[in-house]
Each structure stands twice: as C-alpha cells, then as structure tokens.
Scaffold this motif. Structure first.
Motif, PDB file in Angstrom:
ATOM      1  N   LEU A 292       0.710  -1.346   0.041  1.00 22.62           N
ATOM      2  CA  LEU A 292       0.083   0.128  -0.047  1.00 22.62           C
ATOM      3  C   LEU A 292       0.716   1.283   0.084  1.00 22.62           C
TER       4      LEU A 292
ATOM      5  N   LEU B 101      -0.931   3.502  -2.827  1.00 21.27           N
ATOM      6  CA  LEU B 101      -1.796   4.613  -2.817  1.00 21.27           C
ATOM      7  C   LEU B 101      -1.536   6.071  -3.253  1.00 21.27           C
TER       8      LEU B 101
ATOM      9  N   GLU C 120      -2.338  -5.977   1.467  1.00 22.08           N
ATOM     10  CA  GLU C 120      -1.118  -4.995   1.655  1.00 22.08           C
ATOM     11  C   GLU C 120       0.042  -6.037   1.629  1.00 22.08           C
TER      12      GLU C 120
ATOM     13  N   ALA D  18      -6.493  -0.734  -4.129  1.00 23.68           N
ATOM     14  CA  ALA D  18      -6.073   0.502  -3.352  1.00 23.68           C
ATOM     15  C   ALA D  18      -6.100   1.796  -4.223  1.00 23.68           C
TER      16      ALA D  18
END
Length: 227
Positions: free
Chosen positions: A17, A21, A174, A214
């Motif tokens: 992540l 992101l 993740e 994500a």
C-alpha cells in the motif's frame, strides 16, 4: 491530502500500500507509545496485528482505535480496515467477532465477489481472486447496514462496506511475500515453506488484483478530502 494509518505492530506495516496509494501516509504506532488520534486526516487505514479485537489488555490502544473507526464511519471519512482492523471496525459498529470455529486461516486462499461488489467503488473489478490470509478470529455478524462484498470458505465474511466510505477486508491486500514469510516464521509454522512458496508464486496475480483496489481507495480519498 493525508491518510492516517494505525499500525499495530512493526511486522504488519503498509507493505504494498505504501507504493500503491500515491498519497502521504501518517503512520501512528501505538505499540511504541504514539497516541491514537481522535479523528483521522483525509482517510484512514487500520492494519492487522496478532491480538484479538477484544484483547484490550494486550493492546491497550484498541478502545481508542475502535472509537476512531466509529467516528470515521459517522463522518464518512474514507476508511480501509484490514484483518484485525476489519474486526475492530466490526466490533466498533455493533457487529460480532469471535474465535474462528474452523481454526486458523493462513496462506493463499480464494475469495469471491458477491453481487453488491459489481457496483462497489473499490471491488467492482474483482470477481474470483486469490488473497493472503492469516487470522484465527472471524467476523461472525456484520454491523447493521453493512453491505457484504466478498465471501470465502470456511469464513464467509471476507469483505463488506459500511456507510458511505468504509471498507473492511478480512484478508491482507497489503502483504508482500516478504511480509507473509515473516509472519510464518514467528511463531514458526510447520507448513511455512510450502505456504511461502505459494504466495511467492502468486505475487503477480496478487499485485494485478489488489493494486487497482488500493488505487480506487486513494481516488475515494482524493474526491472526498476536506478542504
């Protein structure tokens, strides 16, 4: 725009992540004495950990984390709750988490989308997929108003949406193969070598499935960020 991240232990960090992101993450580490904030920034991620969601004596910051999650749902703050995070969200909002009747679910397991996932902002692109699992507790009753999004065997409540912008996932989107291998090593699992090899072999499938999820969550944060 910033995402508040609650990390319960050093071995269960943001993993993939952090790169997927594309937004600044402020990681709060209460196991090091850092205080859980009363409110999240523009988004909230609550990660996994070894404690049960009710073991407040083991992780004394969990009541504050449950309060933070409940407030995030009430405020429609974009929230992604992973494994223990999902269980804390469930308890915070009136659902039930119990010791899993089928024992520990660990390794590469299949999860499947439910009908509501087809129109979900995060999971609409996921049908049947593999995911990394490592949990011994299970979400046995969803909070009132929750929308089930993904299921699996033997634990059916694998993902749900609550309110306008909160998502709970029992699995670990993740987790990198390296992170998973650190979990199977401590405490050591008898089948660790086999489990680690399966996860490593599936890395490209894991990335192709969960990276868009994500990124979709990051898009929700961007579109709802406070000004």
């Amino acid at each position: 725009m910033r995402i508040t991240v609650i990390e319960h232990e050093a071995e269960a960090g943001l993993g993939y992540l952090a790169g997927w992101l594309g937004l600044a993450c402020e990681v709060v580490r209460p196991y090091l004495g850092e205080e859980v904030p009363g409110r999240a920034a523009d988004g909230l991620i609550v990660l996994g950990g070894a404690a049960a969601a009710w073991e407040d004596e083991r992780s004394p910051w969990q009541p504050a984390t449950r309060d933070l999650l409940r407030r995030a749902v009430d405020d429609a703050t974009p929230t992604l709750a992973v494994c223990l995070g999902a269980q804390l969200l469930t308890m915070a909002c009136g659902g039930t988490v119990e010791r899993g009747a089928h024992g520990v679910e660990v390794g590469l397991r299949e999860v499947a989308a439910l009908p509501a996932a087809a129109s979900d902002r995060l999971l609409s692109g996921v049908g049947r997929a593999v995911a990394i699992q490592y949990h011994q507790d299970a979400i046995t009753r969803l909070p009132e108003g929750a929308v089930p999004l993904m299921t699996g065997d033997p634990y059916p409540n694998q993902a749900y949406r609550l309110g306008a912008a909160a998502w709970a996932v029992q699995f670990h989107p993740e987790a990198t193969p390296e992170i998973f291998a650190s979990w199977t090593a401590d405490p050591p699992l008898e089948a660790a070598e086999k489990l680690n090899a399966e996860v490593e072999a599936a890395e490209s499938a894991l990335v192709s499935t969960w990276r868009p999820v994500a990124q979709a969550f990051a898009d929700v944060v961007r579109t709802t960020a406070r000004t």
